[in-house]
Design an enzyme around this catalytic site. Structure first.
Site, PDB file in Angstrom:
ATOM      1  N   ARG A  10       4.656  -7.782  -0.172  1.00 31.19           N
ATOM      2  CA  ARG A  10       5.162  -7.209  -1.624  1.00 31.19           C
ATOM      3  C   ARG A  10       6.008  -6.098  -1.135  1.00 31.19           C
ATOM      4  O   ARG A  10       6.099  -5.356  -0.067  1.00 31.19           O
ATOM      5  CB  ARG A  10       3.345  -6.303  -1.119  1.00 31.19           C
ATOM      6  N   LYS A  24       8.227   0.669   5.006  1.00 27.51           N
ATOM      7  CA  LYS A  24       7.101   1.592   5.414  1.00 27.51           C
ATOM      8  C   LYS A  24       7.859   2.541   6.798  1.00 27.51           C
ATOM      9  O   LYS A  24       9.330   1.999   7.076  1.00 27.51           O
ATOM     10  CB  LYS A  24       6.080   0.814   6.411  1.00 27.51           C
TER      11      LYS A  24
HETATM   12  N1  PMM Z   1       0.583  -0.629   1.362  1.00 24.14           N
HETATM   13  C1  PMM Z   1       0.714   0.558   0.231  1.00 24.14           C
HETATM   14  C2  PMM Z   1       0.836   0.723  -0.470  1.00 24.14           C
HETATM   15  N2  PMM Z   1      -0.394  -0.966  -1.809  1.00 24.14           N
HETATM   16  N3  PMM Z   1      -1.019  -3.293  -0.789  1.00 24.14           N
HETATM   17  C3  PMM Z   1      -1.549  -3.876  -0.005  1.00 24.14           C
HETATM   18  N4  PMM Z   1      -1.810  -5.606   0.163  1.00 24.14           N
HETATM   19  N5  PMM Z   1      -0.995  -3.980   1.352  1.00 24.14           N
HETATM   20  C4  PMM Z   1      -0.104  -2.803   1.607  1.00 24.14           C
HETATM   21  O1  PMM Z   1       0.753  -2.929   2.909  1.00 24.14           O
HETATM   22  C5  PMM Z   1      -0.257  -2.027   0.817  1.00 24.14           C
HETATM   23  C6  PMM Z   1      -0.179  -2.338  -0.189  1.00 24.14           C
HETATM   24  C7  PMM Z   1       1.971   1.598   0.927  1.00 24.14           C
HETATM   25  O2  PMM Z   1       3.058   1.684   0.559  1.00 24.14           O
HETATM   26  P1  PMM Z   1       3.791   2.219  -1.014  1.00 24.14           P
HETATM   27  O3  PMM Z   1       3.289   3.314  -1.282  1.00 24.14           O
HETATM   28  O4  PMM Z   1       5.007   1.561  -0.653  1.00 24.14           O
HETATM   29  O5  PMM Z   1       3.167   1.433  -2.010  1.00 24.14           O
END
Ligand code: PMM
Length: 273
Positions: free
Chosen positions: A244, A204
């Site tokens: 994650r 992030k």
């Molecule tokens: N952030 C992203 C996508 N999905 N799901 C959860 N539970 N928590 C998060 O902080 C989250 C998520 C955005 O990140 P990406 O674009 O790298 O997938």
């Protein structure tokens, strides 16, 4: 939890795994590197992103969920839409990861209740197009905890079982870098609820800013993996249930280090934890 973004425009890895075969191969690689879960998503939630139409989200996600589940993976579907969650569960997904915590789709809570599947409830204040304007808090740790627990009450009222729920502070979603750091430094505000906690810091923007230093352009997402793994170690030591991440190997090692560290701390005669 390894991330499989089937999107052309995610901030972190946009376009790299957009084609079904590439996404499935990526998922299998994450499993081989130590991921226990794969999170398959078809809608980018980067700040300012427009929404993806439902039929397009389904077209992206379903074949990847089906193939990874058939290969034996425990698959989570990253969606704000109950219709997508429902079809993904039918295709073999076993968790629902909803960045809106049920706020984006009024049908989601009932679907989750009926399915009995684990449900990640992320702290969310609005869609990506407007979320940066919503990053205003009196005390971000207390406010996020209170707003998440309000969501938990709403979900329980709609028939969701408490044992299905996982809490997520929603780093970067209506949060500045300062907000993210405060939430990470006070994860006990969420782990103290007794519910499992998921943290998603990987790649992030706030990590890019940290690594670049003040007043500089953030380092690019693909150069944030070491910092992401460092967050994994600290989050695991703080007792979170799941991280994650986009790269599994370093986080797998970080989780093992944190587990050994905690076990040694607990093993010392007279230790209280
Ligand atoms: N952030 C992203 C996508 N999905 N799901 C959860 N539970 N928590 C998060 O902080 C989250 C998520 C955005 O990140 P990406 O674009 O790298 O997938």
């Amino acid at each position: 939890m390894g991330v499989v973004n089937v999107t052309p425009d995610s901030f972190s890895d946009g376009g790299r795994w957009f084609d079904t075969d590439a996404a499935v191969a990526r998922g299998l690689q994450l499993l081989a590197e130590g991921a226990d879960l794969l999170d398959v998503g078809g809608e980018s939630t980067r700040p300012g992103a427009p929404r993806v139409p439902e039929d397009e989200e389904l077209r992206r996600v379903l074949p990847v969920v089906t193939e990874l589940a058939d290969a034996g993976a425990v698959v989570s579907v990253d969606t704000m839409r109950a219709s997508v969650a429902e079809q993904a569960l039918e295709a073999g997904a076993r968790l629902v990861n909803d960045v809106s915590g049920g706020l984006a789709d009024p049908v989601m809570a009932r679907l989750v209740a009926a399915s009995g599947a684990p449900y990640v409830v992320m702290h969310w204040r609005g869609h990506s197009a407007t979320m940066d304007d919503l990053a205003v808090y009196d005390d971000v740790v207390a406010d996020v905890r209170r707003e998440l627990l309000r969501r938990v009450d709403g979900l329980l009222d709609e028939g969701v079982d408490e044992r299905q729920l996982v809490l997520d502070p929603g780093l970067g979603f209506a949060k500045t870098g300062e907000h993210n750091w405060a939430l990470l430094a006070h994860l006990d505000a969420l782990t103290g609820t007794g519910l499992p906690v998921l943290v998603a810091a990987s790649r992030k923007r706030f990590l890019g800013h940290l690594l670049a230093g003040p007043g500089r352009e953030p380092v690019p997402p693909l150069e944030r993996d070491d910092a992401s793994a460092a967050v994994t170690a600290l989050a695991a030591a703080a007792g979170v249930w799941c991280v994650r991440v986009h790269e599994a190997l370093a986080s797998f090692s970080a989780v093992r280090v944190a587990a050994a560290w905690s076990a040694a701390a607990a093993a010392r005669p007279g230790a209280t934890r």
